[in-house]
Design a protein around this motif. Structure first.
Motif, PDB file in Angstrom:
ATOM      1  N   PRO A 115       0.805  -1.229   0.000  1.00 18.35           N
ATOM      2  CA  PRO A 115       0.000   0.000   0.000  1.00 18.35           C
ATOM      3  C   PRO A 115       0.833   1.273   0.000  1.00 18.35           C
ATOM      4  O   PRO A 115       0.363   2.323  -0.450  1.00 18.35           O
ATOM      5  N   LEU A 119      -1.099   1.757  -3.706  1.00 17.88           N
ATOM      6  CA  LEU A 119      -2.507   1.940  -3.346  1.00 17.88           C
ATOM      7  C   LEU A 119      -3.249   2.799  -4.357  1.00 17.88           C
ATOM      8  O   LEU A 119      -4.354   2.459  -4.800  1.00 17.88           O
ATOM      9  N   VAL A 159      -6.393  -3.981   2.054  1.00 17.10           N
ATOM     10  CA  VAL A 159      -5.057  -3.753   2.617  1.00 17.10           C
ATOM     11  C   VAL A 159      -5.064  -4.227   4.067  1.00 17.10           C
ATOM     12  O   VAL A 159      -6.126  -4.445   4.657  1.00 17.10           O
ATOM     13  N   GLN A 238       3.864   6.836  -4.933  1.00 16.87           N
ATOM     14  CA  GLN A 238       2.534   6.565  -5.478  1.00 16.87           C
ATOM     15  C   GLN A 238       2.324   7.132  -6.886  1.00 16.87           C
ATOM     16  O   GLN A 238       1.817   6.444  -7.779  1.00 16.87           O
TER      17      GLN A 238
END
Length: 261
Positions: A115, A119, A159, A238
Protein backbone atom coordinates in the motif's frame (compact mmCIF):
# COMPACT_ATOMS: atom_id res chain seq x y z
CA UNK A 1 8.64 -0.91 -32.49
CA UNK A 2 5.08 0.40 -32.33
CA UNK A 3 5.32 4.15 -31.68
CA UNK A 4 2.92 4.10 -28.75
CA UNK A 5 4.84 1.25 -27.12
CA UNK A 6 8.12 3.12 -27.47
CA UNK A 7 6.60 6.30 -26.08
CA UNK A 8 5.17 4.57 -23.04
CA UNK A 9 8.36 2.59 -22.49
CA UNK A 10 10.30 5.85 -22.29
CA UNK A 11 7.79 7.31 -19.84
CA UNK A 12 8.00 4.20 -17.65
CA UNK A 13 11.76 4.63 -17.60
CA UNK A 14 11.42 8.26 -16.59
CA UNK A 15 8.99 7.33 -13.83
CA UNK A 16 11.44 4.75 -12.49
CA UNK A 17 9.03 1.82 -12.46
CA UNK A 18 11.16 0.01 -15.04
CA UNK A 19 14.73 0.30 -16.29
CA UNK A 20 18.12 -0.41 -14.74
CA UNK A 21 17.67 1.22 -11.33
CA UNK A 22 15.00 -1.00 -9.81
CA UNK A 23 14.77 -1.40 -6.06
CA UNK A 24 16.17 -4.94 -5.82
CA UNK A 25 19.56 -6.07 -7.06
CA UNK A 26 21.11 -9.42 -7.92
CA UNK A 27 21.76 -10.57 -4.36
CA UNK A 28 18.15 -10.14 -3.28
CA UNK A 29 16.74 -11.52 -6.53
CA UNK A 30 18.81 -14.70 -6.29
CA UNK A 31 18.05 -15.10 -2.58
CA UNK A 32 14.30 -14.96 -3.26
CA UNK A 33 14.67 -17.61 -5.96
CA UNK A 34 16.45 -19.86 -3.47
CA UNK A 35 13.68 -19.30 -0.92
CA UNK A 36 10.96 -20.19 -3.43
CA UNK A 37 12.82 -23.37 -4.38
CA UNK A 38 12.91 -24.20 -0.65
CA UNK A 39 9.16 -23.42 -0.46
CA UNK A 40 9.57 -20.75 2.19
CA UNK A 41 5.95 -19.61 2.67
CA UNK A 42 7.04 -15.99 3.18
CA UNK A 43 8.03 -15.86 -0.49
CA UNK A 44 5.69 -18.33 -2.19
CA UNK A 45 2.65 -16.00 -1.77
CA UNK A 46 0.28 -18.95 -1.29
CA UNK A 47 1.11 -20.32 -4.75
CA UNK A 48 2.36 -23.70 -3.53
CA UNK A 49 -0.02 -25.71 -5.78
CA UNK A 50 1.52 -24.00 -8.82
CA UNK A 51 5.12 -24.31 -7.63
CA UNK A 52 5.46 -28.06 -7.17
CA UNK A 53 8.86 -29.32 -8.24
CA UNK A 54 10.25 -25.88 -9.09
CA UNK A 55 14.04 -25.74 -9.24
CA UNK A 56 16.49 -22.86 -9.38
CA UNK A 57 16.90 -22.95 -13.16
CA UNK A 58 13.17 -22.78 -13.83
CA UNK A 59 12.64 -19.88 -11.44
CA UNK A 60 15.70 -18.00 -12.73
CA UNK A 61 14.50 -18.41 -16.31
CA UNK A 62 10.93 -17.38 -15.44
CA UNK A 63 12.04 -14.10 -13.86
CA UNK A 64 14.21 -13.36 -16.90
CA UNK A 65 11.34 -14.12 -19.24
CA UNK A 66 9.11 -11.45 -17.72
CA UNK A 67 11.68 -8.80 -16.84
CA UNK A 68 13.63 -9.18 -20.10
CA UNK A 69 16.93 -9.61 -18.23
CA UNK A 70 18.59 -12.29 -16.09
CA UNK A 71 17.72 -11.57 -12.45
CA UNK A 72 21.40 -11.16 -11.52
CA UNK A 73 22.17 -8.65 -14.26
CA UNK A 74 23.13 -5.25 -12.90
CA UNK A 75 24.32 -2.16 -14.71
CA UNK A 76 24.08 -0.11 -11.54
CA UNK A 77 25.36 -1.59 -8.25
CA UNK A 78 22.64 -3.42 -6.32
CA UNK A 79 19.99 -2.45 -8.84
CA UNK A 80 18.18 -4.93 -11.06
CA UNK A 81 16.67 -4.43 -14.50
CA UNK A 82 13.20 -4.51 -16.03
CA UNK A 83 12.77 -3.97 -19.75
CA UNK A 84 10.07 -1.27 -19.98
CA UNK A 85 8.68 -2.86 -23.14
CA UNK A 86 7.91 -5.97 -21.07
CA UNK A 87 6.12 -3.72 -18.62
CA UNK A 88 4.03 -2.23 -21.41
CA UNK A 89 3.19 -5.73 -22.66
CA UNK A 90 2.03 -6.78 -19.19
CA UNK A 91 -0.06 -3.65 -18.77
CA UNK A 92 -1.72 -4.14 -22.14
CA UNK A 93 -2.66 -7.72 -21.28
CA UNK A 94 -3.94 -6.54 -17.90
CA UNK A 95 -6.10 -3.94 -19.64
CA UNK A 96 -7.53 -6.56 -21.97
CA UNK A 97 -8.47 -8.87 -19.12
CA UNK A 98 -9.95 -6.17 -16.90
CA UNK A 99 -11.99 -4.74 -19.76
CA UNK A 100 -13.28 -8.18 -20.76
CA UNK A 101 -14.48 -8.98 -17.24
CA UNK A 102 -15.70 -5.53 -16.26
CA UNK A 103 -17.29 -4.80 -19.63
CA UNK A 104 -19.29 -7.97 -19.29
CA UNK A 105 -20.59 -6.97 -15.87
CA UNK A 106 -18.31 -9.43 -14.07
CA UNK A 107 -17.02 -9.32 -10.50
CA UNK A 108 -13.56 -8.14 -9.46
CA UNK A 109 -11.51 -7.92 -6.27
CA UNK A 110 -8.58 -5.58 -5.69
CA UNK A 111 -5.93 -5.82 -2.98
CA UNK A 112 -2.32 -4.90 -2.28
CA UNK A 113 0.47 -5.97 0.02
CA UNK A 114 2.32 -2.83 -1.09
CA UNK A 115 0.00 0.00 0.00
CA UNK A 116 2.91 2.39 0.50
CA UNK A 117 3.58 2.37 -3.25
CA UNK A 118 0.66 0.87 -5.14
CA UNK A 119 -2.51 1.94 -3.35
CA UNK A 120 -3.35 4.79 -5.72
CA UNK A 121 -2.68 2.53 -8.71
CA UNK A 122 -5.23 -0.03 -7.53
CA UNK A 123 -7.74 2.60 -6.45
CA UNK A 124 -7.74 4.08 -9.93
CA UNK A 125 -7.97 0.65 -11.56
CA UNK A 126 -10.94 -0.28 -9.37
CA UNK A 127 -12.72 2.93 -10.35
CA UNK A 128 -11.98 2.32 -14.02
CA UNK A 129 -13.38 -1.22 -13.74
CA UNK A 130 -16.59 0.18 -12.29
CA UNK A 131 -16.96 2.73 -15.10
CA UNK A 132 -16.72 -0.17 -17.54
CA UNK A 133 -19.61 -1.90 -15.80
CA UNK A 134 -17.76 -4.25 -13.49
CA UNK A 135 -18.88 -5.04 -9.94
CA UNK A 136 -15.99 -4.45 -7.57
CA UNK A 137 -16.47 -6.41 -4.37
CA UNK A 138 -15.39 -5.98 -0.76
CA UNK A 139 -15.90 -8.22 2.25
CA UNK A 140 -15.22 -8.15 5.96
CA UNK A 141 -13.11 -10.82 7.70
CA UNK A 142 -12.86 -11.66 11.38
CA UNK A 143 -9.13 -12.46 11.77
CA UNK A 144 -6.05 -10.48 12.62
CA UNK A 145 -3.15 -10.94 10.24
CA UNK A 146 0.48 -9.83 10.15
CA UNK A 147 1.36 -6.93 12.46
CA UNK A 148 -1.75 -7.86 14.46
CA UNK A 149 -3.79 -5.97 11.87
CA UNK A 150 -7.23 -6.67 10.43
CA UNK A 151 -8.12 -6.44 6.79
CA UNK A 152 -9.16 -2.90 5.91
CA UNK A 153 -10.53 -1.39 2.70
CA UNK A 154 -9.38 1.87 1.16
CA UNK A 155 -12.16 2.53 -1.26
CA UNK A 156 -12.50 -0.95 -2.72
CA UNK A 157 -8.87 -2.03 -2.33
CA UNK A 158 -8.07 -4.53 0.38
CA UNK A 159 -5.06 -3.75 2.62
CA UNK A 160 -3.78 -4.55 6.09
CA UNK A 161 -4.24 -1.57 8.39
CA UNK A 162 -4.35 -0.94 12.13
CA UNK A 163 -6.03 2.46 12.08
CA UNK A 164 -2.72 4.31 12.20
CA UNK A 165 -0.68 2.57 9.51
CA UNK A 166 -1.12 0.49 6.39
CA UNK A 167 1.20 -2.50 6.27
CA UNK A 168 3.32 -4.32 3.72
CA UNK A 169 2.54 -8.05 3.59
CA UNK A 170 3.30 -11.18 1.58
CA UNK A 171 0.56 -13.20 3.26
CA UNK A 172 -2.13 -14.96 1.20
CA UNK A 173 -4.41 -15.28 4.23
CA UNK A 174 -6.41 -12.05 3.82
CA UNK A 175 -7.39 -12.89 0.25
CA UNK A 176 -8.15 -16.48 1.14
CA UNK A 177 -10.60 -15.23 3.77
CA UNK A 178 -12.14 -12.67 1.43
CA UNK A 179 -12.69 -15.35 -1.20
CA UNK A 180 -14.34 -17.49 1.46
CA UNK A 181 -16.77 -14.65 2.13
CA UNK A 182 -17.62 -13.56 -1.42
CA UNK A 183 -17.60 -16.93 -3.14
CA UNK A 184 -17.17 -16.89 -6.90
CA UNK A 185 -15.32 -13.93 -8.41
CA UNK A 186 -14.25 -13.44 -12.01
CA UNK A 187 -10.92 -11.60 -11.62
CA UNK A 188 -8.52 -10.52 -8.88
CA UNK A 189 -6.16 -7.58 -9.47
CA UNK A 190 -3.46 -7.48 -6.82
CA UNK A 191 0.11 -8.42 -5.87
CA UNK A 192 2.01 -10.67 -3.45
CA UNK A 193 -0.25 -13.00 -1.48
CA UNK A 194 -3.43 -11.18 -2.48
CA UNK A 195 -2.81 -12.35 -6.04
CA UNK A 196 -1.23 -15.67 -5.11
CA UNK A 197 -4.17 -16.83 -3.03
CA UNK A 198 -6.53 -16.16 -5.92
CA UNK A 199 -4.46 -18.00 -8.52
CA UNK A 200 -3.94 -20.94 -6.17
CA UNK A 201 -7.72 -21.15 -5.81
CA UNK A 202 -8.14 -21.27 -9.59
CA UNK A 203 -9.37 -17.68 -9.88
CA UNK A 204 -7.84 -15.61 -12.71
CA UNK A 205 -5.54 -12.92 -11.38
CA UNK A 206 -3.39 -10.02 -12.54
CA UNK A 207 -0.32 -9.28 -10.42
CA UNK A 208 2.38 -6.64 -10.30
CA UNK A 209 5.68 -8.57 -10.23
CA UNK A 210 8.97 -7.04 -9.11
CA UNK A 211 12.36 -8.58 -9.94
CA UNK A 212 12.40 -10.37 -6.56
CA UNK A 213 8.97 -12.04 -6.92
CA UNK A 214 9.96 -15.34 -8.58
CA UNK A 215 6.91 -17.23 -7.32
CA UNK A 216 4.66 -15.07 -9.48
CA UNK A 217 6.91 -15.52 -12.51
CA UNK A 218 6.94 -19.32 -12.24
CA UNK A 219 3.18 -19.53 -11.70
CA UNK A 220 2.48 -17.21 -14.63
CA UNK A 221 4.61 -19.30 -16.99
CA UNK A 222 3.04 -22.53 -15.81
CA UNK A 223 -0.53 -21.21 -15.88
CA UNK A 224 -0.68 -18.21 -18.26
CA UNK A 225 -4.45 -18.36 -18.60
CA UNK A 226 -4.76 -18.10 -14.83
CA UNK A 227 -2.12 -15.52 -13.89
CA UNK A 228 -0.98 -12.42 -15.79
CA UNK A 229 2.01 -10.56 -14.41
CA UNK A 230 2.99 -6.94 -14.92
CA UNK A 231 6.77 -6.66 -14.39
CA UNK A 232 7.17 -3.39 -12.52
CA UNK A 233 9.11 -2.02 -9.56
CA UNK A 234 6.68 -2.10 -6.63
CA UNK A 235 8.56 0.30 -4.34
CA UNK A 236 8.20 3.67 -6.03
CA UNK A 237 6.28 6.76 -4.88
CA UNK A 238 2.53 6.56 -5.48
CA UNK A 239 2.43 9.01 -8.39
CA UNK A 240 5.15 7.09 -10.26
CA UNK A 241 2.48 4.69 -11.50
CA UNK A 242 0.42 7.33 -13.31
CA UNK A 243 1.97 6.32 -16.63
CA UNK A 244 1.08 2.67 -15.98
CA UNK A 245 -2.52 3.74 -15.51
CA UNK A 246 -2.34 5.70 -18.76
CA UNK A 247 -1.19 2.59 -20.63
CA UNK A 248 -4.01 0.50 -19.19
CA UNK A 249 -6.70 3.07 -19.92
CA UNK A 250 -5.52 3.65 -23.47
CA UNK A 251 -5.05 -0.03 -24.23
CA UNK A 252 -8.36 -0.87 -22.60
CA UNK A 253 -10.21 1.75 -24.59
CA UNK A 254 -8.45 1.42 -27.94
CA UNK A 255 -10.66 0.49 -30.87
CA UNK A 256 -7.64 -0.93 -32.68
CA UNK A 257 -5.04 -3.29 -31.18
CA UNK A 258 -2.59 -1.41 -29.00
CA UNK A 259 0.14 -3.94 -29.67
CA UNK A 260 1.05 -4.89 -33.21
CA UNK A 261 1.99 -8.57 -33.31
Amino acid sequence: MNGRIESYALRLLEAGVAGDRTSHGARDNLYKIEQVVMHNPVYTFGLEPLLEGVDFEEAYSAVGRFTGHPPDREENPERGRIDPVRTVEGLVEAARRIRKVAGGGGTLLFGTGHPGALLLYYLELSRWAETLGGRVLTAGTERLYEHGSPLDWVGKVGVLGDGAHLHHTHSPDPMRDVLGEVGAVDLVVADHGFAGAAAAAGIPAIAVMDTNDPALAVAALRAPDLLTVVPMDDNRPQNSYAVALDVIREAGGASAPFMER
